[in-house]
Design a protein around this motif. Sequence first.
Motif, PDB file in Angstrom:
ATOM      1  N   ASP A  28       0.849  -1.173   0.000  1.00 14.08           N
ATOM      2  CA  ASP A  28       0.000   0.000   0.000  1.00 14.08           C
ATOM      3  C   ASP A  28       0.902   1.245   0.000  1.00 14.08           C
ATOM      4  O   ASP A  28       1.438   1.635   1.032  1.00 14.08           O
ATOM      5  CB  ASP A  28      -0.886  -0.043   1.260  1.00 14.08           C
ATOM      6  N   THR A  29       1.083   1.832  -1.185  1.00 17.06           N
ATOM      7  CA  THR A  29       1.898   3.045  -1.309  1.00 17.06           C
ATOM      8  C   THR A  29       1.383   3.832  -2.496  1.00 17.06           C
ATOM      9  O   THR A  29       0.343   3.474  -3.064  1.00 17.06           O
ATOM     10  CB  THR A  29       3.400   2.687  -1.458  1.00 17.06           C
ATOM     11  N   CYS A 114      26.247   2.810   2.983  1.00 20.71           N
ATOM     12  CA  CYS A 114      26.158   3.943   2.049  1.00 20.71           C
ATOM     13  C   CYS A 114      27.481   4.684   1.899  1.00 20.71           C
ATOM     14  O   CYS A 114      27.735   5.312   0.872  1.00 20.71           O
ATOM     15  CB  CYS A 114      25.079   4.922   2.513  1.00 20.71           C
ATOM     16  N   ARG A 155       7.296  -0.941   3.709  1.00 20.13           N
ATOM     17  CA  ARG A 155       7.249   0.047   2.619  1.00 20.13           C
ATOM     18  C   ARG A 155       8.138   1.272   2.842  1.00 20.13           C
ATOM     19  O   ARG A 155       8.600   1.879   1.882  1.00 20.13           O
ATOM     20  CB  ARG A 155       5.806   0.494   2.380  1.00 20.13           C
ATOM     21  N   VAL A 159      10.686   1.017  -0.787  1.00 21.46           N
ATOM     22  CA  VAL A 159      10.488   1.896  -1.946  1.00 21.46           C
ATOM     23  C   VAL A 159      11.755   2.689  -2.281  1.00 21.46           C
ATOM     24  O   VAL A 159      11.886   3.220  -3.382  1.00 21.46           O
ATOM     25  CB  VAL A 159       9.301   2.882  -1.716  1.00 21.46           C
ATOM     26  N   ILE A 160      12.668   2.769  -1.331  1.00 22.91           N
ATOM     27  CA  ILE A 160      13.846   3.626  -1.494  1.00 22.91           C
ATOM     28  C   ILE A 160      14.952   2.982  -2.329  1.00 22.91           C
ATOM     29  O   ILE A 160      15.638   3.646  -3.089  1.00 22.91           O
ATOM     30  CB  ILE A 160      14.412   4.015  -0.098  1.00 22.91           C
ATOM     31  N   LEU A 195      19.477   2.064  11.677  1.00 28.98           N
ATOM     32  CA  LEU A 195      19.437   1.693  10.254  1.00 28.98           C
ATOM     33  C   LEU A 195      20.299   0.444  10.122  1.00 28.98           C
ATOM     34  O   LEU A 195      21.522   0.528  10.053  1.00 28.98           O
ATOM     35  CB  LEU A 195      19.975   2.849   9.399  1.00 28.98           C
ATOM     36  N   PHE A 245      17.311  10.920   8.642  1.00 34.00           N
ATOM     37  CA  PHE A 245      17.229  12.212   7.940  1.00 34.00           C
ATOM     38  C   PHE A 245      17.891  13.322   8.763  1.00 34.00           C
ATOM     39  O   PHE A 245      18.728  14.077   8.263  1.00 34.00           O
ATOM     40  CB  PHE A 245      15.752  12.549   7.681  1.00 34.00           C
ATOM     41  N   HIS A 276      26.054  10.974  -1.922  1.00 38.81           N
ATOM     42  CA  HIS A 276      25.407   9.664  -1.920  1.00 38.81           C
ATOM     43  C   HIS A 276      23.917   9.882  -2.151  1.00 38.81           C
ATOM     44  O   HIS A 276      23.305  10.747  -1.514  1.00 38.81           O
ATOM     45  CB  HIS A 276      25.652   8.958  -0.583  1.00 38.81           C
ATOM     46  N   ALA A 278      20.915   9.179  -1.198  1.00 37.07           N
ATOM     47  CA  ALA A 278      20.107   8.607  -0.117  1.00 37.07           C
ATOM     48  C   ALA A 278      18.646   8.938  -0.330  1.00 37.07           C
ATOM     49  O   ALA A 278      17.762   8.081  -0.204  1.00 37.07           O
ATOM     50  CB  ALA A 278      20.566   9.149   1.218  1.00 37.07           C
ATOM     51  N   ASN A 279      18.408  10.194  -0.643  1.00 35.50           N
ATOM     52  CA  ASN A 279      17.066  10.736  -0.708  1.00 35.50           C
ATOM     53  C   ASN A 279      17.224  12.124  -1.325  1.00 35.50           C
ATOM     54  O   ASN A 279      18.069  12.897  -0.884  1.00 35.50           O
ATOM     55  CB  ASN A 279      16.516  10.820   0.727  1.00 35.50           C
ATOM     56  N   ILE A 282      17.291  15.056   1.080  1.00 42.66           N
ATOM     57  CA  ILE A 282      18.538  15.254   1.834  1.00 42.66           C
ATOM     58  C   ILE A 282      19.530  16.031   0.962  1.00 42.66           C
ATOM     59  O   ILE A 282      20.133  17.018   1.395  1.00 42.66           O
ATOM     60  CB  ILE A 282      19.150  13.901   2.288  1.00 42.66           C
ATOM     61  N   ASN A 306      17.996   4.550  -4.268  1.00 42.78           N
ATOM     62  CA  ASN A 306      19.214   4.562  -3.443  1.00 42.78           C
ATOM     63  C   ASN A 306      19.924   3.220  -3.640  1.00 42.78           C
ATOM     64  O   ASN A 306      19.397   2.185  -3.253  1.00 42.78           O
ATOM     65  CB  ASN A 306      18.798   4.775  -1.981  1.00 42.78           C
ATOM     66  N   PHE A 336      26.818   9.385   3.547  1.00 44.85           N
ATOM     67  CA  PHE A 336      26.374   9.189   4.937  1.00 44.85           C
ATOM     68  C   PHE A 336      25.461   7.972   4.964  1.00 44.85           C
ATOM     69  O   PHE A 336      24.642   7.799   4.054  1.00 44.85           O
ATOM     70  CB  PHE A 336      25.592  10.410   5.433  1.00 44.85           C
TER      71      PHE A 336
HETATM   72  N1  ACO Z   1       4.073   4.741   1.091  1.00 47.75           N
HETATM   73  C1  ACO Z   1       3.052   5.329   1.741  1.00 47.75           C
HETATM   74  N2  ACO Z   1       3.113   5.658   3.045  1.00 47.75           N
HETATM   75  C2  ACO Z   1       4.243   5.377   3.708  1.00 47.75           C
HETATM   76  C3  ACO Z   1       5.328   4.760   3.095  1.00 47.75           C
HETATM   77  C4  ACO Z   1       5.208   4.433   1.730  1.00 47.75           C
HETATM   78  N3  ACO Z   1       6.204   3.847   1.031  1.00 47.75           N
HETATM   79  N4  ACO Z   1       6.308   4.606   4.001  1.00 47.75           N
HETATM   80  C5  ACO Z   1       5.850   5.095   5.159  1.00 47.75           C
HETATM   81  N5  ACO Z   1       4.604   5.578   4.984  1.00 47.75           N
HETATM   82  C6  ACO Z   1       3.732   6.208   5.968  1.00 47.75           C
HETATM   83  C7  ACO Z   1       4.031   5.763   7.367  1.00 47.75           C
HETATM   84  O1  ACO Z   1       3.362   4.559   7.662  1.00 47.75           O
HETATM   85  C8  ACO Z   1       3.499   6.928   8.169  1.00 47.75           C
HETATM   86  O2  ACO Z   1       2.116   6.797   8.273  1.00 47.75           O
HETATM   87  P1  ACO Z   1       1.334   7.265   9.616  1.00 47.75           P
HETATM   88  O3  ACO Z   1       1.610   8.736   9.738  1.00 47.75           O
HETATM   89  O4  ACO Z   1      -0.072   6.924   9.319  1.00 47.75           O
HETATM   90  O5  ACO Z   1       1.945   6.478  10.725  1.00 47.75           O
HETATM   91  C9  ACO Z   1       3.794   8.128   7.292  1.00 47.75           C
HETATM   92  O6  ACO Z   1       3.990   7.600   5.965  1.00 47.75           O
HETATM   93  C10 ACO Z   1       5.016   8.897   7.713  1.00 47.75           C
HETATM   94  O7  ACO Z   1       6.077   7.963   7.988  1.00 47.75           O
HETATM   95  P2  ACO Z   1       7.533   8.427   8.272  1.00 47.75           P
HETATM   96  O8  ACO Z   1       8.446   7.246   8.335  1.00 47.75           O
HETATM   97  O9  ACO Z   1       7.517   9.387   9.422  1.00 47.75           O
HETATM   98  O10 ACO Z   1       7.778   9.196   6.926  1.00 47.75           O
HETATM   99  P3  ACO Z   1       8.788  10.322   6.596  1.00 47.75           P
HETATM  100  O11 ACO Z   1       8.064  11.536   6.219  1.00 47.75           O
HETATM  101  O12 ACO Z   1       9.865  10.450   7.611  1.00 47.75           O
HETATM  102  O13 ACO Z   1       9.437   9.728   5.269  1.00 47.75           O
HETATM  103  C11 ACO Z   1      11.443   8.583   4.689  1.00 47.75           C
HETATM  104  C12 ACO Z   1      10.076   8.476   5.305  1.00 47.75           C
HETATM  105  C13 ACO Z   1      11.271   8.924   3.212  1.00 47.75           C
HETATM  106  C14 ACO Z   1      12.161   7.273   4.812  1.00 47.75           C
HETATM  107  C15 ACO Z   1      12.198   9.723   5.386  1.00 47.75           C
HETATM  108  O14 ACO Z   1      12.162   9.571   6.778  1.00 47.75           O
HETATM  109  C16 ACO Z   1      13.599   9.819   4.967  1.00 47.75           C
HETATM  110  O15 ACO Z   1      13.893  10.200   3.859  1.00 47.75           O
HETATM  111  N6  ACO Z   1      14.535   9.538   5.860  1.00 47.75           N
HETATM  112  C17 ACO Z   1      15.927   9.548   5.528  1.00 47.75           C
HETATM  113  C18 ACO Z   1      16.371   8.186   5.454  1.00 47.75           C
HETATM  114  C19 ACO Z   1      16.944   7.816   4.141  1.00 47.75           C
HETATM  115  O16 ACO Z   1      17.105   8.584   3.232  1.00 47.75           O
HETATM  116  N7  ACO Z   1      17.304   6.581   4.082  1.00 47.75           N
HETATM  117  C20 ACO Z   1      17.900   6.075   2.931  1.00 47.75           C
HETATM  118  C21 ACO Z   1      18.740   4.941   3.313  1.00 47.75           C
HETATM  119  S1  ACO Z   1      19.955   5.384   4.401  1.00 47.75           S
HETATM  120  C22 ACO Z   1      21.005   6.238   3.596  1.00 47.75           C
HETATM  121  O17 ACO Z   1      21.250   6.014   2.456  1.00 47.75           O
HETATM  122  C23 ACO Z   1      21.587   7.327   4.323  1.00 47.75           C
END
Ligand code: ACO
Length: 349
Positions: A28-29, A114, A155, A159-160, A195, A245, A276, A278-279, A282, A306, A336
């Motif tokens: 569900d996304t 990473c 999810r 998705v990342i 992580l 983040f 990198h 990551a997002n 970022i 990513n 990072f």
């Molecule tokens: N699709 C739909 N909804 C989702 C998904 C998805 N794929 N994933 C999470 N959600 C929902 C959650 O269930 C939550 O719902 P709720 O409010 O009803 O509980 C809501 O979205 C918010 O969830 P959060 O985890 O707080 O979402 P956030 O806004 O923080 O975004 C994300 C998530 C994109 C992972 C973000 O935190 C982020 O970018 N963090 C940085 C981490 C990163 O970049 N990691 C990459 C790997 S590590 C690295 O390379 C450094």
Amino acid sequence: MKKSIIAGIGMYVPTNVVTNNDLLKYMDTSDEWIQERTGIKERRYAHRTEETTTTMGVEAATIAIERAGITPQDIDFIIFATLSPDYYFPGCGVLLQRAMKMKEIGALDVRNQCSGFVYALTVADQFIKTGMYKNILVVGAEKHSFGLDFSTRGRNVSVIFGDGAGAVVLQPTEEANRGILSNHLHSDGESAEILAMYNPGTHANHWMPEKYASFDQAEIGQMFFSHAMIDDAQVFPNMDGPAVFKKAVVKFPEVIMEALNANNLQTTDINLLIPHQANLRIAQFVQQKLKLSDNQVYNNIQQYGNTTAASVPIALCEAWEKGKIKEGDLVCLAAFGSGFTWASTLMRW
Ligand code: ACO
């Protein structure tokens, strides 16, 4: 002391394009959610049986070696960075050595997620500077698609990530104005579990904060892995996204400035920053904080997701292939990730 130069660079991504809408089959996304939070539109997934992390590394390495004007037999050391190895052990370095029919050279695997490629490049740089090796192959490759939780439960992570590989050949250079200027490596293990992929592993919950230790591993006995781990999704990557983040947007600018300061340079001197992937949010935050123009930062997470240890060499290679990097340009690599670890390399191309 000699400096190191990237003499050849290559990348490989699988042909199978997986769009955000394709993921709706499993979880569900939505395309809107993924693009808004991460910038990602699509990623590549490797063929399930015909492609591995190592075979993708071989594809990228073959191009890098050819572009360096040498053959696999000329390589005298391999450094392979990945968090998704073909086997738990041995590492991918020896598999690549076998696949490319290289001599009985040293092969080192780097496990810095990473930051893996920048760490690997830094290690290679030291061997070149001391004169120990002349042609080092540095590879970053990942096959994430084989180890993600594709249910709605996973999810926020699944998705990342995407699959792919990048590689460079590092050589010594006599040219005074070219090559790697400095490397900067850091870690903070305080948040290691934020992580991480916990299992299979030997920790038996020794380190695990209560909230992550959702089943009693000690009760299971001395098992390396169990059905409970699978049922509990502990064989998949686990991430507290917001915590990652917050730390990333502080450490990325810090380690970039550290590299510039070490060389008496300024942000305006950077021709291209390869962060990198990551997002996208970022990377955009870092760009704004350092007041860099769009032309000074290269992002391609939109197309590949990513790819962890592969993201920096893939982005570097793609930017170079598009003519965005010219001889003499100041290029900064910054990463990072899990650990946490973070790192930067500053070089004159
Ligand atoms: N699709 C739909 N909804 C989702 C998904 C998805 N794929 N994933 C999470 N959600 C929902 C959650 O269930 C939550 O719902 P709720 O409010 O009803 O509980 C809501 O979205 C918010 O969830 P959060 O985890 O707080 O979402 P956030 O806004 O923080 O975004 C994300 C998530 C994109 C992972 C973000 O935190 C982020 O970018 N963090 C940085 C981490 C990163 O970049 N990691 C990459 C790997 S590590 C690295 O390379 C450094």
